[in-house]
Design a protein around this motif. Sequence first.
Motif, PDB file in Angstrom:
ATOM      1  N   ASP A 164      40.170  60.655  63.087  1.00 25.02           N
ATOM      2  CA  ASP A 164      41.302  60.155  62.312  1.00 25.02           C
ATOM      3  C   ASP A 164      41.026  60.214  60.810  1.00 25.02           C
ATOM      4  OD1 ASP A 164      39.463  58.111  62.096  1.00 25.02           O
ATOM      5  OD2 ASP A 164      40.903  56.505  62.442  1.00 25.02           O
ATOM      6  N   SER A 165      40.169  61.142  60.431  1.00 28.48           N
ATOM      7  CA  SER A 165      39.804  61.291  59.028  1.00 28.48           C
ATOM      8  C   SER A 165      40.143  62.694  58.542  1.00 28.48           C
ATOM      9  CB  SER A 165      38.299  61.057  58.848  1.00 28.48           C
ATOM     10  OG  SER A 165      37.933  59.782  59.317  1.00 28.48           O
ATOM     11  N   ASP A 166      40.242  62.822  57.244  1.00 29.89           N
ATOM     12  CA  ASP A 166      40.492  64.124  56.627  1.00 29.89           C
ATOM     13  C   ASP A 166      39.247  64.566  55.880  1.00 29.89           C
ATOM     14  OD1 ASP A 166      43.215  64.279  57.402  1.00 29.89           O
ATOM     15  OD2 ASP A 166      43.724  62.875  55.795  1.00 29.89           O
ATOM     16  N   HIS A 167      39.034  65.884  55.859  1.00 32.21           N
ATOM     17  CA  HIS A 167      37.908  66.421  55.094  1.00 32.21           C
ATOM     18  C   HIS A 167      38.179  66.154  53.623  1.00 32.21           C
ATOM     19  CE1 HIS A 167      35.434  69.515  53.102  1.00 32.21           C
ATOM     20  NE2 HIS A 167      34.577  69.172  54.050  1.00 32.21           N
ATOM     21  N   LEU A 168      37.223  65.549  52.958  1.00 33.23           N
ATOM     22  CA  LEU A 168      37.397  65.190  51.550  1.00 33.23           C
ATOM     23  C   LEU A 168      36.749  66.222  50.643  1.00 33.23           C
ATOM     24  CD1 LEU A 168      38.520  62.977  49.641  1.00 33.23           C
ATOM     25  CD2 LEU A 168      36.251  61.934  49.720  1.00 33.23           C
ATOM     26  N   CYS A 169      35.483  66.530  50.917  1.00 30.81           N
ATOM     27  CA  CYS A 169      34.760  67.479  50.079  1.00 30.81           C
ATOM     28  C   CYS A 169      33.443  67.852  50.755  1.00 30.81           C
ATOM     29  CB  CYS A 169      34.493  66.898  48.687  1.00 30.81           C
ATOM     30  SG  CYS A 169      33.468  65.404  48.682  1.00 30.81           S
ATOM     31  N   THR A 170      32.736  68.782  50.135  1.00 30.67           N
ATOM     32  CA  THR A 170      31.408  69.172  50.587  1.00 30.67           C
ATOM     33  C   THR A 170      30.430  68.903  49.459  1.00 30.67           C
ATOM     34  OG1 THR A 170      32.318  70.918  51.978  1.00 30.67           O
ATOM     35  CG2 THR A 170      29.975  71.072  51.437  1.00 30.67           C
ATOM     36  N   ILE A 171      29.402  68.137  49.760  1.00 26.80           N
ATOM     37  CA  ILE A 171      28.335  67.911  48.779  1.00 26.80           C
ATOM     38  C   ILE A 171      27.333  69.036  48.984  1.00 26.80           C
ATOM     39  CG2 ILE A 171      26.548  66.346  47.951  1.00 26.80           C
ATOM     40  CD1 ILE A 171      28.125  64.066  49.364  1.00 26.80           C
ATOM     41  N   LYS A 172      27.165  69.857  47.979  1.00 23.23           N
ATOM     42  CA  LYS A 172      26.311  71.034  48.087  1.00 23.23           C
ATOM     43  C   LYS A 172      24.832  70.680  47.936  1.00 23.23           C
ATOM     44  CE  LYS A 172      29.472  74.211  48.517  1.00 23.23           C
ATOM     45  NZ  LYS A 172      29.585  74.929  49.764  1.00 23.23           N
ATOM     46  N   ALA A 173      24.003  71.459  48.591  1.00 24.18           N
ATOM     47  CA  ALA A 173      22.550  71.292  48.476  1.00 24.18           C
ATOM     48  C   ALA A 173      22.164  71.352  47.004  1.00 24.18           C
ATOM     49  CB  ALA A 173      21.836  72.390  49.263  1.00 24.18           C
ATOM     50  N   GLY A 174      21.234  70.494  46.615  1.00 19.92           N
ATOM     51  CA  GLY A 174      20.767  70.440  45.234  1.00 19.92           C
ATOM     52  C   GLY A 174      21.490  69.414  44.373  1.00 19.92           C
TER      53      GLY A 174
END
Length: 134
Positions: free
Chosen positions: A62-72
């Motif tokens: 029941d959630s939406d994709h918000l963002c991707t935290i990139k490596a580094g």
Amino acid sequence: MKQGLLTDRQKEVLRYRKTGLTQQQVADIIGTSKANVCTIEKAAYENIERAKETLEFLYTLDSDHLCTIKAGTDLFDASSMIFEEAEKCGIKVKYNTIELINLIHDSNPGRFRARYVREDVEVYINKEGDLFFG
């Protein structure tokens, strides 16, 4: 007897290994071979990983994709990114910056080294402002 996803034997092996015993020492205690202890331990960790993936699916239903935290990425920068993206969606995050950093880190400590992300982390948010990490 199996309760949950781990057998009694898997739990026993993991408990002994958690105390710092080697696989050979555990094998001697429970009366089996080192190879069998290795197999039991590997199966236990595979079951645990499947359980984590199942829970991640459940929490993000029941959630939406918000963002991707990139490596580094520094965790302080990650928290700012999450607040900004949530604001764009019109959702107030339930956590302050320190709580959010701890939540991100505690979601899977192996993905982080000190303050930095070691591998990409997917961030999901629900309408109530709860965050989940995949």
